[in-house]
Design a protein around this motif. Structure first.
Motif, PDB file in Angstrom:
ATOM      1  N   LYS A  18       0.839  -1.200   0.000  1.00 24.00           N
ATOM      2  CA  LYS A  18       0.000   0.000   0.000  1.00 24.00           C
ATOM      3  C   LYS A  18       0.876   1.251   0.000  1.00 24.00           C
ATOM      4  CE  LYS A  18      -1.876   1.517   3.685  1.00 24.00           C
ATOM      5  NZ  LYS A  18      -2.543   1.435   4.974  1.00 24.00           N
ATOM      6  N   MET A  19       1.933   1.246   0.821  1.00 23.99           N
ATOM      7  CA  MET A  19       2.830   2.387   0.871  1.00 23.99           C
ATOM      8  C   MET A  19       3.532   2.576  -0.460  1.00 23.99           C
ATOM      9  SD  MET A  19       2.083   3.568   3.632  1.00 23.99           S
ATOM     10  CE  MET A  19       3.117   5.036   3.509  1.00 23.99           C
ATOM     11  N   TYR A  20       3.899   1.456  -1.081  1.00 21.40           N
ATOM     12  CA  TYR A  20       4.551   1.510  -2.387  1.00 21.40           C
ATOM     13  C   TYR A  20       3.592   2.117  -3.413  1.00 21.40           C
ATOM     14  CZ  TYR A  20       7.095  -0.122  -6.507  1.00 21.40           C
ATOM     15  OH  TYR A  20       7.756  -0.186  -7.693  1.00 21.40           O
ATOM     16  N   ALA A  21       2.337   1.686  -3.386  1.00 23.70           N
ATOM     17  CA  ALA A  21       1.333   2.219  -4.312  1.00 23.70           C
ATOM     18  C   ALA A  21       1.147   3.722  -4.098  1.00 23.70           C
ATOM     19  CB  ALA A  21       0.010   1.490  -4.137  1.00 23.70           C
ATOM     20  N   TYR A  22       1.131   4.136  -2.825  1.00 22.39           N
ATOM     21  CA  TYR A  22       1.022   5.563  -2.506  1.00 22.39           C
ATOM     22  C   TYR A  22       2.142   6.347  -3.177  1.00 22.39           C
ATOM     23  CZ  TYR A  22      -2.537   5.587   1.201  1.00 22.39           C
ATOM     24  OH  TYR A  22      -3.697   5.512   1.909  1.00 22.39           O
ATOM     25  N   SER A  23       3.376   5.847  -3.016  1.00 23.23           N
ATOM     26  CA  SER A  23       4.523   6.585  -3.532  1.00 23.23           C
ATOM     27  C   SER A  23       4.480   6.632  -5.059  1.00 23.23           C
ATOM     28  CB  SER A  23       5.835   5.995  -3.023  1.00 23.23           C
ATOM     29  OG  SER A  23       6.067   4.744  -3.597  1.00 23.23           O
ATOM     30  N   LEU A  24       4.020   5.544  -5.695  1.00 22.42           N
ATOM     31  CA  LEU A  24       3.906   5.539  -7.158  1.00 22.42           C
ATOM     32  C   LEU A  24       2.852   6.538  -7.624  1.00 22.42           C
ATOM     33  CD1 LEU A  24       4.113   1.782  -8.230  1.00 22.42           C
ATOM     34  CD2 LEU A  24       5.822   3.565  -8.559  1.00 22.42           C
ATOM     35  N   GLU A  33       4.206  10.038  -7.262  1.00 19.20           N
ATOM     36  CA  GLU A  33       5.165  10.387  -8.297  1.00 19.20           C
ATOM     37  C   GLU A  33       4.450  10.614  -9.633  1.00 19.20           C
ATOM     38  OE1 GLU A  33       8.476   7.809  -8.663  1.00 19.20           O
ATOM     39  OE2 GLU A  33       9.522   9.255  -9.937  1.00 19.20           O
ATOM     40  N   ASN A  34       3.494   9.764  -9.920  1.00 15.98           N
ATOM     41  CA  ASN A  34       2.705   9.874 -11.151  1.00 15.98           C
ATOM     42  C   ASN A  34       2.043  11.254 -11.227  1.00 15.98           C
ATOM     43  OD1 ASN A  34       1.640   9.060 -13.516  1.00 15.98           O
ATOM     44  ND2 ASN A  34       0.123   7.676 -12.641  1.00 15.98           N
ATOM     45  N   GLU A  35       1.460  11.643 -10.114  1.00 19.37           N
ATOM     46  CA  GLU A  35       0.772  12.933 -10.030  1.00 19.37           C
ATOM     47  C   GLU A  35       1.750  14.085 -10.251  1.00 19.37           C
ATOM     48  OE1 GLU A  35      -2.232  15.224 -10.059  1.00 19.37           O
ATOM     49  OE2 GLU A  35      -2.484  13.062  -9.815  1.00 19.37           O
ATOM     50  N   LYS A  36       2.925  13.974  -9.627  1.00 14.97           N
ATOM     51  CA  LYS A  36       3.950  14.996  -9.750  1.00 14.97           C
ATOM     52  C   LYS A  36       4.389  15.132 -11.210  1.00 14.97           C
ATOM     53  CE  LYS A  36       6.587  14.441  -6.023  1.00 14.97           C
ATOM     54  NZ  LYS A  36       7.801  13.824  -5.483  1.00 14.97           N
ATOM     55  N   LEU A  37       4.632  13.965 -11.854  1.00 15.94           N
ATOM     56  CA  LEU A  37       5.084  13.977 -13.246  1.00 15.94           C
ATOM     57  C   LEU A  37       4.013  14.574 -14.152  1.00 15.94           C
ATOM     58  CD1 LEU A  37       6.831  10.495 -13.488  1.00 15.94           C
ATOM     59  CD2 LEU A  37       7.918  12.738 -13.556  1.00 15.94           C
ATOM     60  N   ARG A  38       2.759  14.226 -13.887  1.00 15.07           N
ATOM     61  CA  ARG A  38       1.650  14.768 -14.659  1.00 15.07           C
ATOM     62  C   ARG A  38       1.615  16.293 -14.569  1.00 15.07           C
ATOM     63  NH1 ARG A  38      -2.301  11.265 -16.551  1.00 15.07           N
ATOM     64  NH2 ARG A  38      -1.890   9.415 -15.349  1.00 15.07           N
ATOM     65  N   ARG A  39       1.797  16.796 -13.348  1.00 19.16           N
ATOM     66  CA  ARG A  39       1.778  18.237 -13.151  1.00 19.16           C
ATOM     67  C   ARG A  39       2.943  18.907 -13.875  1.00 19.16           C
ATOM     68  NH1 ARG A  39       2.261  18.650  -7.607  1.00 19.16           N
ATOM     69  NH2 ARG A  39       1.023  16.812  -7.177  1.00 19.16           N
ATOM     70  N   GLU A  40       4.129  18.261 -13.787  1.00 25.81           N
ATOM     71  CA  GLU A  40       5.299  18.800 -14.480  1.00 25.81           C
ATOM     72  C   GLU A  40       5.048  18.846 -15.979  1.00 25.81           C
ATOM     73  OE1 GLU A  40       9.097  16.898 -13.670  1.00 25.81           O
ATOM     74  OE2 GLU A  40       8.666  17.105 -11.536  1.00 25.81           O
ATOM     75  N   LEU A  41       4.451  17.792 -16.486  1.00 26.21           N
ATOM     76  CA  LEU A  41       4.212  17.669 -17.926  1.00 26.21           C
ATOM     77  C   LEU A  41       3.247  18.744 -18.418  1.00 26.21           C
ATOM     78  CD1 LEU A  41       5.201  15.794 -20.126  1.00 26.21           C
ATOM     79  CD2 LEU A  41       3.209  14.349 -19.739  1.00 26.21           C
ATOM     80  N   CYS A  42       2.314  19.141 -17.576  1.00 29.92           N
ATOM     81  CA  CYS A  42       1.319  20.138 -17.953  1.00 29.92           C
ATOM     82  C   CYS A  42       1.956  21.493 -18.238  1.00 29.92           C
ATOM     83  CB  CYS A  42       0.275  20.301 -16.856  1.00 29.92           C
ATOM     84  SG  CYS A  42      -0.922  18.991 -16.867  1.00 29.92           S
ATOM     85  N   GLN A  43       3.162  21.701 -17.683  1.00 26.72           N
ATOM     86  CA  GLN A  43       3.810  22.991 -17.891  1.00 26.72           C
ATOM     87  C   GLN A  43       4.458  23.096 -19.269  1.00 26.72           C
ATOM     88  OE1 GLN A  43       6.476  23.093 -14.610  1.00 26.72           O
ATOM     89  NE2 GLN A  43       4.839  23.215 -13.090  1.00 26.72           N
TER      90      GLN A  43
END
Ligand SMILES: [Zn+2]
Length: 101
Positions: free
Chosen positions: A25-31, A34-44
């Protein structure tokens, strides 16, 4: 074996499984994080870059680690943004990507 012994054994197994679920569960949280962070970065980035990044991601997925490492050492980008383009000096994106592999 006595019933109580069996139950104790079962309890231990379930505790072990619960621990494993917690770790996953913790591993899934971290993934997800990170996915969310990358998505936000990509939007820029502009649309054009986003398209290139998506296409490059497909190419990168088709390559094994060794091939990618070789490409990088031969002087090409292996990052999502400049994949396959000649590299001048070190690229932070490439190095970050290699560290994650
Ligand atoms: Zn690069």
């Amino acid at each position: 074996m006595k019933l109580t012994e069996k139950l104790i054994e079962l309890e231990e197994k379930m505790t072990e499984m619960l621990e494993e679920v917690k770790t996953l569960k913790m591993y899934a949280y971290s993934l997800e994080d990170e996915n969310e962070k990358l998505r936000r970065e990509l939007c820029q980035y502009p649309e054009e870059t986003k398209k290139a990044v998506e296409e490059n991601a497909e190419k990168i997925q088709g390559e094994g680690y060794e091939n990618l490492a070789r490409l990088y050492n031969e002087g090409f980008h292996i990052c999502h943004i400049h994949f396959g383009q000649p590299r001048k000096g070190d690229c932070l994106f490439c190095m970050g990507f290699m560290r994650k592999m």
